[in-house]
Write a protein that holds these residues in place. Structure first.
Motif, short mmCIF file in Angstrom:
data_model
loop_
_atom_site.label_atom_id
_atom_site.label_comp_id
_atom_site.label_asym_id
_atom_site.label_seq_id
_atom_site.Cartn_x
_atom_site.Cartn_y
_atom_site.Cartn_z
N GLN A 319 82.24 47.68 51.85
CA GLN A 319 82.29 46.71 50.74
C GLN A 319 80.95 45.98 50.57
O GLN A 319 80.49 45.79 49.44
N ASP A 323 78.65 46.00 47.25
CA ASP A 323 78.31 44.77 46.53
C ASP A 323 76.81 44.68 46.28
O ASP A 323 76.38 44.19 45.22
N GLN A 326 76.10 46.62 43.35
CA GLN A 326 76.95 46.23 42.22
C GLN A 326 77.94 47.35 41.86
O GLN A 326 78.15 47.68 40.70
N SER A 328 81.82 48.51 42.12
CA SER A 328 83.17 48.00 42.31
C SER A 328 84.02 49.09 42.97
O SER A 328 84.17 50.20 42.41
N SER A 330 87.66 50.58 44.57
CA SER A 330 89.10 50.43 44.35
C SER A 330 89.86 51.47 45.16
O SER A 330 89.32 52.52 45.55
N PRO A 365 75.23 48.73 37.24
CA PRO A 365 76.51 48.60 37.96
C PRO A 365 77.40 49.80 37.69
O PRO A 365 77.21 50.53 36.72
N GLN A 367 81.27 52.07 39.28
CA GLN A 367 82.56 52.05 39.97
C GLN A 367 82.68 53.26 40.90
O GLN A 367 82.09 54.32 40.64
#
Length: 451
Positions: A319, A323, A326, A328, A330, A365, A367
């Motif tokens: 994590q 971060d 940037q 994310s 899940s 950023p 995902q």
């Protein structure tokens, strides 16, 4: 140290022992039956002779022409040695007729067969009585004659066995030696084999019993060849990959030594630290890959592993890195738990390498994440990112060792996906990779059997 017994000697001793015991059993049974049948034949002969003599004398008694004869002289010209072992006598209140050297039957013997001892000699006697005339017939034979014949039978049989057994042992020895010749050829071929070129053994002339052994050895040699080739390639690639960062470290340290101001020196030292981090990561990946190459399903302790909980732990450990970029992260799961048989540490390394790649190659950023879903007794584990994907022609190359992605700005060892592939092979998991380049993202899917 006890010297091992050869297969040839072991087979020879086993076969000779088995044949010897079998022959001994047969000999005992045959000897017993032969002795019994011999006794029956001799007894039948005594009974027949007694009845013939009884018939002749009964006719003479009826005609009143019986004369007392103390001895019947046998004609020596036609005398056989065995005739001296046979005797007969007849009396009717007094002795009527008697063969030479016949024992005196002083004791009243029962009618039929009986054993009688006279002058230290044992006789087999058959007694026949006629109640009307009082005629008593005795026919007898020395038991030592029977015993002598049985002894001859035993000696002759044993002589044949003792003569045949060594010859049989020689033929068995030659047969076993001929049968074991392929093993000797196999040993000679193995002894002359070059350790740098392990060629398979020839199975053309191998017997059916040896072929499975040779096939198993050939399979082992094939695996050894692959392992040796992997080790050579691994050593060469590792040496090449380690040479570059070490050279970079040397350059940065030399720059730091020649720096005239603190800012330049600090910059060089920071570069050196980054190089050390990359080298440490590379060494760790090399060690992990070496362990994965060495292990297999038979050498690892498989347990029931919850992939959902394992994925949650891996996401938590990465994590902070996500971060910084940037990204994310899940986790999506159709069920609270999906359990598979596996080695926990290996599976964790596999998930971590895949998710690290997803974080590394996702846009900033962006995902990335892990998705789990069940299908027909299996669980699908997807590791995805929002990157641009990869071209189809690079699919076959992406799992090769020291192969990095097309994004040259991403630091890495090029071993992560090689480790993933090897761990998946150990767990018999299927790997699927999408190759879209339309910006819909990149995904690696692993399919495991549920427990």
């Amino acid at each position: 140290m006890t010297k091992p017994v050869s297969i040839r000697k072991r087979l020879l001793l086993s076969l000779i022992g088995l044949i010897g015991i079998t022959w001994l059993g047969i000999f005992i049974l045959v000897n017993r039956d032969a002795t019994h049948e011999l006794e029956e034949i001799y007894d039948a002969s005594l009974a027949q002779n007694a009845r013939i003599l009884f018939g002749l004398l009964q006719q003479e008694i009826k005609e009143g022409e019986v004369e007392l004869i103390r001895n019947i002289e046998l004609n020596d010209k036609f005398l056989h040695d065995y005739e001296l072992n046979i005797a007969f006598s007849a009396n009717m209140g007094k002795l009527i007729i008697q063969s030479k050297d016949s024992p005196d039957f002083l004791t009243t013997l029962p009618e039929g067969f009986s054993d009688y001892t006279f002058n230290g000699k044992k006789w087999r006697v058959f007694t026949l009585k006629d109640d009307q005339t009082g005629l008593i017939i005795h026919t007898a034979q020395k038991l030592e004659a029977r015993e002598e014949l049985v002894s001859y039978l035993i000696k002759d049989t044993l002589a044949v066995i003792m003569f045949i057994l060594p010859l049989l042992g020689l033929f068995i020895w030659l047969g076993i030696s001929r049968s074991l010749k392929p093993l000797k050829q196999l040993v000679n071929e193995a002894a002359g084999m070059d350790p740098h070129s392990l060629r398979p053994f020839n199975t053309d002339d191998a017997p059916a019993e040896v072929s499975p052994l040779i096939n198993a050895l050939n399979q082992l040699l094939e695996r050894l060849n692959r392992t040796i080739e992997n080790e050579r390639r691994f050593t060469a690639d590792a040496a090449h990959e380690l040479r570059t960062p070490l050279a970079g470290l040397k350059v940065q340290l030399q720059v730091a030594l020649r720096a005239v101001d603190d800012q330049q020196k600090a910059k060089a030292m920071n570069k050196a630290l980054e190089g050390i981090d990359r080298t440490t990561h590379l060494v760790n990946q090399l060690l992990t890959l070496a362990r994965a190459d060495r292990e297999s399903a038979s050498t690892l302790s498989f347990v029931s592993v919850d992939l959902v909980g394992l994925a949650r732990d891996v996401i938590a450990s990465l994590q902070e890195e996500a971060d910084k970029r940037q990204i994310s992260l899940s986790l999506d799961s159709g069920q609270p738990h999906y359990r598979v048989n596996g080695e926990t540490t290996m599976l964790q390394i596999m998930l971590r390498n895949l998710l690290e790649n997803a974080i590394k190659y996702a846009p900033t950023p962006g995902q990335a994440g892990i998705r789990l879903s069940g299908e027909a007794g299996r669980v699908r584990l997807d590791i995805w990112d929002s990157g641009s994907g990869i071209a189809k022609h690079t699919l076959e190359l992406m799992f090769q060792r020291f192969r990095r992605g097309e994004q040259t700005d991403a630091n890495g060892s090029g071993l992560g996906l090689s480790i993933v592939k090897r761990i998946a092979e150990i767990h018999e998991a299927e790997i699927e990779v999408n190759h879209t380049t339309n910006g819909s993202g990149f995904r690696v899917s692993l399919l495991f059997q549920l427990v």
